[in-house]
Motif scaffolding. Sequence first.
Motif: not given
Length: 917
Positions: A161-168, A255-258
Amino acid sequence: MSPAAVFAAPVAPAASPALEPAIDPGAIEFNSAFTGSSQSVDVSRFEKGNPVLPGSYNVDVYVNDGRVARKDVTFRAVDGSQIAQPCFDYPTLVQMGVDVSALDTQVVNVQNPCIGIKDISADATALMNVGDLRLDVSIPQESLKRQARGYVSPELWDQGETAFLLGYNFNAYSLDQSYSGPSVTGGTAVGTDGSQVRVQGTQYYVPGPGGNYVPSSTGTYMLTSAGQYVPVERGTYAPAQSGYSNNDINAYLGLNLGLNVAGWRLRSQETAQWDQRTGQTHWTNLNTTATHDITQWKAQLTIGDSYTQGVVFDTTAFRGVTLYSDDRMLPDSQQGYAPTVRGTANTQARVEVRQNGNLLYQTTVAPGPFVINDLYATGYGGDLAVNVFEADGSVHSFVVPYSAVPMLLRPGVDRWAITDGQVLNDSLHSDKPYFVEGTYQRGINNWLTLYAGVQSTYRDLYHAYLGGAAVNTSLGAFALDITNSHTTFKGADQSLSGYSYRVSWSKAIATSGTTFALASYRYSNGNYLSLSDAVVTQDMLSSERAGILDASGIMRQKQRLNVTVNQDFGGKYGQLFFNGSYNSYWNGMQNATTYQLGYNNTWKRVSFGVTASRTYTAGPMFNGSRYDNQFGLNITVPLGGPSARNAPQLSFSGTHDDVMGNNDRVGVTGTFGKNSEFNYGGNATYSDYGNSGSGSSQTTASGSLGWQAPYANLNGSYSYSSNYQQASVSAAGGVMVHGGGITLSPSLDLNSPIAIIHAPDAKGARVSSSGQTTVDGRGYAVATNLMPYRMNDVTLDPAGTSSDVELQTTRLQTAPRAGAVIPLTFNTVSGRAVMISAKQPNGEPLPFGADVLDEKGNTVGMVGQGGQLFVRGAEDGGTLLVRWGDDEAKQCKVSYQLPARAKGSSAQVESTDAVCR
């Protein structure tokens, strides 16, 4: 009889003509003395062993004794049989490997929700074990697709599904140094990164081990906080004070943005560094990409800032577009690497990992050996530079080789990549050239693989052509290739044409436990340049930097050799390993050599290891050249018995370094908490810097505490000595924004698939495959560590949930695409749980096996032994219908009332007595 047969609540759908009766197991007779009732109840359905009642069951599906899925399967009644038969839908047949193209399309199609086992083959059978919730399906081989082991049909790959991801990943490191002894006379100078340096005449001095100032090489270079030697620019000199103090705070944020949308995966990797001393913050974008699966080609399309694959040619950073085959889409049996970084810290240290000058990773490690094994893969080529910044101000560095391995592929398997883009290198001053690269590998047969490649810039700056072969022999796997390069420098009226030869070899000897890997030996003649060499040289010539006006004066590699040998002696005799690398250069530059030898073993419950290494380095910052020898010993002893939970470990280590002196450490580490979610460590270190020229020593005490929380990983550390104090804090985790809201996670790898679990009201349930992750108050959790293009089990442990919640299933399966965010819903039933002991008006228990229905007429279970009924969902009370026949005399109603639950009291299964009237 299984408990599932007693308390299940299925609803019988209409029978299907496609289903046929199965052979019933042997008959079983019931003795009413064991059922607790003298009433006549129809228990004939249980007289055929373990019967399957009509309804839906969440079962493990096995095909020819191989597990293929965990899923809901509907069972429908069959005329003439007490045992219901399974219904299969079209996706399930595909998942089981059935060759659906060979079946009758009038019956086997996507619109038919109930395909019978005999529709697959007259010889196919299905046997359900209700107690184990296991469905064994036997299908003749001729009705199955001829697929490689581990194959998962692309029809089952889920893009999510559509989603926003942020790993820090955040790390802050504070260092407070002081020294009260005499200082170097003279003045101060400022390095290019703002660092202070003492000056005496033409000699520069920098803070050294133990707080003393030591000569900084030839007096013209200094080591920056980035781990690089740079020229020192003389500034305004000020009188030197007696002693010195140095206070600095360094912070890092990765930061890993997705963003996932319509099958596209947008990714951006950012890093930020802040230094209190300079007051500056440096933001760096490592890469930004948009990627999409190309299923029919088993490939990936990537647009943006990325790296070439680095399998055939060395990795090149670029901005553009690349299309490449993805080995992960192949079955397990057809698949052919970021390396593991190992090192040793003498104090509570900050560790940086860089590739091609880019900061990939930073963390704080405790004194002693450390391992970093969670680096993002960045291609198969490009050495990793590791810098260890010690709390006492010293810095030591080493290189982890990262090279291509032998190129062998299975027969008929190919690997390819096409790239069109602009070279990315922030150090370039002039134009960055555009280039194209194409590579192809093909497995010809069991012993031969051929491969080739071409690189070319848009203009005539650089062209390279590569051809090679890999062979599998009894002496090991070999790969040999030859590269021809042509370089024409603009403005220098000079061209170079050269060759480079590379050979790779690997061999595993199972009988002796020996593994040899000659990862790469390369020889290049004096006129050979790689694409990176050509671009950097052209940039230097164009900008006339460093006084280089002729390409013949540039540095070029001559030979490169990497060797890895692992020897497992088996059992109690331990393991031996050797790593070595050698580099030589044209134009008079000094050679560089490093090698490491180690031995690890376990005696009873004591683990120990011995390592020795030697590095030869040369250059102006080393006052010419030198050998640096290191020796180390480490011992680990568990405290507590073999079965002790959370038992701490006591460790000892000692190291000797020709430059840094001796370092001896004793430490203790352990975990605590219900699920070992907390970890701690304490160390005492004695350092003798006698060999470093400072003639000093110091003792350091340090400690650390960590918490693997359900929604983040938190760590803190502190160390103290007579010359410095150090402290650090770090936090890592992830944030996901999806259709159900915002969910936190203790870790988030944006390159791997992720599952968003929705289990309503199941707060506290633990995600078994994701460490300490638990379902939050809104019923959501993040499951990580999923494998792309593979069937993955995602399981929930309900132990931490309220007794008012029941998980109808604890395991689901998914086959996600790379980087996908997959929604998984675990159905739950919520409500107060009660055990009712019901009797008839005459005092006898209710008939065993009688059906129990709720007020809406839904079957909610059956009467157990002794007239026991288990009910969930009625809050303060209700009425149940118990029926063991069609006559009114064989029916009665149980009314019950529960006391109001006290506010704030914990949920638990309650019990009550009732009379069925």
